[in-house]
Motif scaffolding. Structure first.
Motif, mmCIF file in Angstrom:
data_model
loop_
_atom_site.group_PDB
_atom_site.id
_atom_site.type_symbol
_atom_site.label_atom_id
_atom_site.label_comp_id
_atom_site.label_asym_id
_atom_site.label_seq_id
_atom_site.Cartn_x
_atom_site.Cartn_y
_atom_site.Cartn_z
ATOM 1 N N ASN A 106 -4.276 -2.053 -4.231
ATOM 2 C CA ASN A 106 -3.913 -1.821 -3.131
ATOM 3 C C ASN A 106 -2.485 -1.602 -3.242
ATOM 4 N N PRO B 106 0.920 -1.221 -0.071
ATOM 5 C CA PRO B 106 -0.030 -0.011 -0.009
ATOM 6 C C PRO B 106 0.804 1.234 -0.006
ATOM 7 N N THR C 268 1.283 0.411 -5.174
ATOM 8 C CA THR C 268 1.933 1.600 -5.239
ATOM 9 C C THR C 268 2.453 1.971 -6.442
ATOM 10 N N GLU D 178 -1.288 5.940 -5.342
ATOM 11 C CA GLU D 178 -2.033 4.880 -4.986
ATOM 12 C C GLU D 178 -2.554 4.095 -6.265
ATOM 13 N N THR E 178 -5.549 2.114 -6.732
ATOM 14 C CA THR E 178 -6.543 1.801 -5.758
ATOM 15 C C THR E 178 -7.251 0.343 -6.100
ATOM 16 N N GLU E 179 -7.214 -0.263 -7.270
ATOM 17 C CA GLU E 179 -7.906 -1.383 -7.600
ATOM 18 C C GLU E 179 -7.193 -2.532 -6.713
#
Length: 148
Positions: free
Chosen positions: A105, A13, A107, A100, A102-103
């Protein structure tokens, strides 16, 4: 001006990855295969804009002093410049940015530098800077994934 750009998808993350990379004095921690020691001059905090990181390469031949120019916990951005170095560069400025994914998690990391270098030194410097960024992302990922 020459430019080195390295990007990576880091399997951790963004908050955990940023926690590792935001420490301007932690270079030997997440890039231990290239750097051995580091300290922030004058006892300043490692996240204070203007602080100077003074570090050495693992093989003992390299010495670099860099100044922190930008650090944003909100944007996950860090920028710095080289003040003096055994690395044969001039006007070196670098920025690292995390975003991020997002889909998944994860980086997305970007790290780049612009600098001047004599043609005879260019291949070695380009490789050294590329390796520094690449190994830093790999080390940060390993630490972030381990929870450390």
């Amino acid at each position: 001006m020459k430019r080195v750009y390295v990007s990576a998808v880091i399997d951790a993350p963004v908050a955990a990855t940023w926690a590792v990379l935001r420490d301007f004095n932690a270079l030997p921690r997440y890039n231990a295969n290239l750097f051995s020691t580091s300290h922030i001059e004058d006892g300043l905090p490692s996240d204070q804009i203007g602080c100077i990181r003074n570090f050495r390469t693992k093989d003992g031949t390299g010495h670099i002093r860099e100044q922190l120019l930008t650090l944003s916990d909100r944007e996950h951005v860090c920028a710095y410049c080289i003040l003096e170095a055994t690395l044969p560069v001039r006007n070196y400025v670098s920025e690292m940015r995390l975003k991020e994914v997002t889909e998944t998690n994860q980086t997305f990391g970007e790290w780049w530098a612009t600098f001047e270098v004599d043609p005879k030194d260019e291949p070695e410097v380009m490789r050294a800077v590329t390796d520094t960024f690449r190994f830093a992302f790999q080390g940060a990922e390993a630490i972030a994934r381990s929870g450390g």
